[in-house]
Motif scaffolding. Structure first.
Motif, PDB file in Angstrom:
ATOM      1  N   THR A  12       0.658  -1.032   0.011  1.00  0.00           N
ATOM      2  CA  THR A  12       0.060  -0.329  -0.297  1.00  0.00           C
ATOM      3  C   THR A  12       1.203   1.400   0.095  1.00  0.00           C
ATOM      4  O   THR A  12       2.188   0.775   0.662  1.00  0.00           O
ATOM      5  N   GLN A  13       0.179   2.406  -0.590  1.00  0.00           N
ATOM      6  CA  GLN A  13       1.092   3.884  -0.318  1.00  0.00           C
ATOM      7  C   GLN A  13       1.155   4.244   0.618  1.00  0.00           C
ATOM      8  O   GLN A  13       2.106   4.640   1.405  1.00  0.00           O
ATOM      9  N   THR A  72       4.952   4.742   2.275  1.00  0.00           N
ATOM     10  CA  THR A  72       4.756   6.470   3.494  1.00  0.00           C
ATOM     11  C   THR A  72       5.217   5.692   4.690  1.00  0.00           C
ATOM     12  O   THR A  72       5.975   6.272   5.231  1.00  0.00           O
TER      13      THR A  72
END
Length: 300
Positions: free
Chosen positions: A163-164, A168
């Motif tokens: 997932t983004q 991050t």
């Protein structure tokens, strides 16, 4: 042997939750030294909520809230106020121990600790699979929070790797300047990660109070938060690696409990040290090769 392995899995379950929470925090760049206090707050909140409402589900929900409250305090002090991570985490552990002990006595009304006893959560056999010889009772006839720990390992693996938001979070622990340059807010990521760490570690406390023991006692975590911290280091900050390390420490404690029953002519205090001595030995052997996230402990 089946009984021994079953005990190892059950003992490892609260460690797994705490280690998974610690991974969230440390991958974001904040040392997870406060896991002990987060677990203890979760155990207390779960016990009181389940006792007051008569619902184990309410207890699990409040365990998330109790652990997250300690996580929020750690996040504000360590991230917003840029305090030293180690000092902040240790302080959180001490505050949680004192606060839960005090609140337990407040509930009693007379200044003495109240004994809150609850029936431990029962096993949930999976139809069909639970009847498999040997493997069925060991893997498919477990209490509900143990199943949840396995699902949490899967979910965290997908979150960090697919997932983004997970990317991050990992980038914040390695290079927060790059996150800021790309339009992200590293401080916000760390705040949310530490709060989430507290919530997940609080579930580990709920395992102790609702699933294993069925009550809350002063300092009932007994250093398990530090074992979880060692597990995530040995597991190199990966969910399945940390879970495997937790199982090793769970097996060590299960062996220690059985050793006491054999009447071995050794002081019980020495026997009780076994899981922690094993943790130190494993850290000395494997922890040296572990590579910390590059920006961990560095203020933003």
């Amino acid at each position: 042997m089946i009984d021994f392995l079953d005990a190892a899995i059950r003992i490892a379950t609260p460690l797994i939750f705490a280690a998974l929470g610690g991974i969230l925090s440390e991958r974001a760049g904040v040392f997870a030294v406060g896991l002990e206090g987060m677990m203890l707050a979760g155990a207390f909140a779960a016990t009181v909520a389940a006792w007051a409402s008569g619902s184990e589900l309410a207890g699990v929900g409040m365990a998330l809230v109790g652990g997250a409250a300690i996580g929020l305090a750690v996040a504000v002090v360590a991230v917003r106020w840029r305090a030293d991570n180690m000092v902040t985490g240790l302080t959180a552990n001490i505050v949680a121990l004192g606060l839960t002990s005090y609140l337990l006595r407040v509930l009693a009304g007379g200044g003495k600790p109240i004994a809150i006893h609850l029936p431990p959560l029962k096993a949930w056999p999976i139809p069909g699979l639970a009847d498999i010889p040997m493997l069925g009772p060991l893997l498919f006839s477990l209490p509900p929070l143990t199943y949840l720990a396995v699902l949490a390992c899967v979910a965290l693996t997908l979150f960090l790797g697919r997932t983004q938001a997970g990317l991050t979070l990992r980038a914040t622990g390695e290079n927060p300047e790059a996150v800021f340059a790309s339009g992200g807010d590293p401080a916000r990521v760390r705040l949310l990660a530490v709060i989430a760490c507290g919530a997940v570690a609080g579930l580990g406390g709920a395992v102790l109070s609702l699933q294993q023991i069925g009550t809350f006692t002063d300092g009932m975590t007994g250093g398990r938060g530090y074992l979880a911290l060692a597990s995530l280091i040995v597991g190199r900050w990966t969910p399945w690696g940390a879970a495997a390390a937790c199982l090793v420490f769970g097996a060590a404690e299960a062996f220690e409990l059985r050793l006491q029953g054999f009447g071995v002519p050794v002081s019980s205090y020495v026997v009780q040290m076994a899981p922690y001595l094993i943790a130190l030995a494993v850290l000395a052997g494997l922890g040296r090769s572990s590579s910390l996230p590059a920006a961990i402990g560095k203020p933003l």
